[in-house]
Design a protein around this motif. Structure first.
Motif, PDB file in Angstrom:
ATOM      1  N   LEU A 152      20.788 -14.698  45.473  1.00  0.00           N
ATOM      2  CA  LEU A 152      21.526 -15.653  44.191  1.00  0.00           C
ATOM      3  C   LEU A 152      21.903 -17.047  44.773  1.00  0.00           C
ATOM      4  O   LEU A 152      21.600 -18.088  44.089  1.00  0.00           O
ATOM      5  N   ALA A 153      22.413 -17.000  46.018  1.00  0.00           N
ATOM      6  CA  ALA A 153      22.729 -18.399  46.464  1.00  0.00           C
ATOM      7  C   ALA A 153      21.590 -19.109  46.632  1.00  0.00           C
ATOM      8  O   ALA A 153      21.500 -20.375  46.558  1.00  0.00           O
ATOM      9  N   LYS A 154      20.650 -18.596  47.225  1.00  0.00           N
ATOM     10  CA  LYS A 154      19.301 -19.447  47.356  1.00  0.00           C
ATOM     11  C   LYS A 154      18.828 -19.923  46.055  1.00  0.00           C
ATOM     12  O   LYS A 154      18.509 -20.978  45.837  1.00  0.00           O
ATOM     13  N   MET A 155      19.012 -19.050  45.052  1.00  0.00           N
ATOM     14  CA  MET A 155      18.354 -19.354  43.611  1.00  0.00           C
ATOM     15  C   MET A 155      19.333 -20.674  43.226  1.00  0.00           C
ATOM     16  O   MET A 155      18.776 -21.637  42.495  1.00  0.00           O
ATOM     17  N   THR A 156      20.693 -20.329  43.261  1.00  0.00           N
ATOM     18  CA  THR A 156      21.291 -21.584  42.683  1.00  0.00           C
ATOM     19  C   THR A 156      21.524 -22.666  43.425  1.00  0.00           C
ATOM     20  O   THR A 156      21.834 -23.755  42.945  1.00  0.00           O
ATOM     21  N   ALA A 177      21.103 -26.484  34.620  1.00  0.00           N
ATOM     22  CA  ALA A 177      22.281 -26.727  34.302  1.00  0.00           C
ATOM     23  C   ALA A 177      22.991 -27.929  33.585  1.00  0.00           C
ATOM     24  O   ALA A 177      23.276 -27.948  32.558  1.00  0.00           O
ATOM     25  N   LEU A 178      22.269 -28.961  34.028  1.00  0.00           N
ATOM     26  CA  LEU A 178      22.416 -30.278  33.498  1.00  0.00           C
ATOM     27  C   LEU A 178      21.868 -30.238  31.991  1.00  0.00           C
ATOM     28  O   LEU A 178      22.480 -30.893  31.123  1.00  0.00           O
ATOM     29  N   LEU A 223      30.622 -15.840  45.599  1.00  0.00           N
ATOM     30  CA  LEU A 223      29.085 -15.631  46.181  1.00  0.00           C
ATOM     31  C   LEU A 223      29.056 -16.851  47.250  1.00  0.00           C
ATOM     32  O   LEU A 223      28.692 -16.455  48.368  1.00  0.00           O
ATOM     33  N   ILE A 224      29.819 -18.010  46.987  1.00  0.00           N
ATOM     34  CA  ILE A 224      30.072 -18.961  48.340  1.00  0.00           C
ATOM     35  C   ILE A 224      30.741 -18.355  49.463  1.00  0.00           C
ATOM     36  O   ILE A 224      30.275 -18.415  50.693  1.00  0.00           O
ATOM     37  N   GLN A 225      31.756 -17.702  49.318  1.00  0.00           N
ATOM     38  CA  GLN A 225      32.542 -17.014  50.403  1.00  0.00           C
ATOM     39  C   GLN A 225      31.643 -16.076  51.183  1.00  0.00           C
ATOM     40  O   GLN A 225      31.702 -15.852  52.444  1.00  0.00           O
TER      41      GLN A 225
END
Length: 123
Positions: free
Chosen positions: A10-14, A23-24, A61-63
């Motif tokens: 998910l981190a790679k995808m986001t 998102a924009l 997710l970031i943590q």
């Protein structure tokens, strides 16, 4: 661990430009739709709730990815220290030291750096 693999994926995808673009576009669609809803409270609540939920989940997710990156970096540094003949083996266990010990060790290395700098100028 399933969560770790999920979080990494998910981190790679986001982190991709396409995800940012999506998102924009969603923000622009929301903004443009304002006049259709007379900029009412529900219209505002949609973006506030959406961004709050996404931000809340992204913190975890970031943590998770930071913890993993930190662990990987520590392992690499530990291996470099372990294989370097002149390295101080005590440095392998820094995470077990209390703040006072870390501060004293940092001060010691700063003094060593200053001495090395002074020797370089006299050579």
């Amino acid at each position: 661990m399933k969560f770790d693999r999920f979080a990494q994926g998910l981190a790679k995808m986001t982190g991709r430009p396409l995800t940012f673009g999506v998102a924009l576009v969603l923000i622009l669609v929301w903004g443009i739709s304002g006049p259709l809803f007379d900029f009412n409270d529900t219209w505002q609540l949609v973006i506030n709730t959406s961004t709050t939920i996404i931000t809340f989940l992204m913190v975890f997710l970031i943590q998770n990815t930071q913890n993993r990156d930190n662990d990987e970096l520590h392992i690499k540094i530990d291996e470099l220290l372990r294989t370097t003949k002149r390295a101080h083996k005590a440095l392998l266990d820094l995470e077990d030291m209390d703040p006072a010990e870390l501060h004293a060790l940092r001060k010691h290395y700063q003094q060593m750096g200053e001495q090395d700098g002074q020797q370089a100028h006299t050579d």
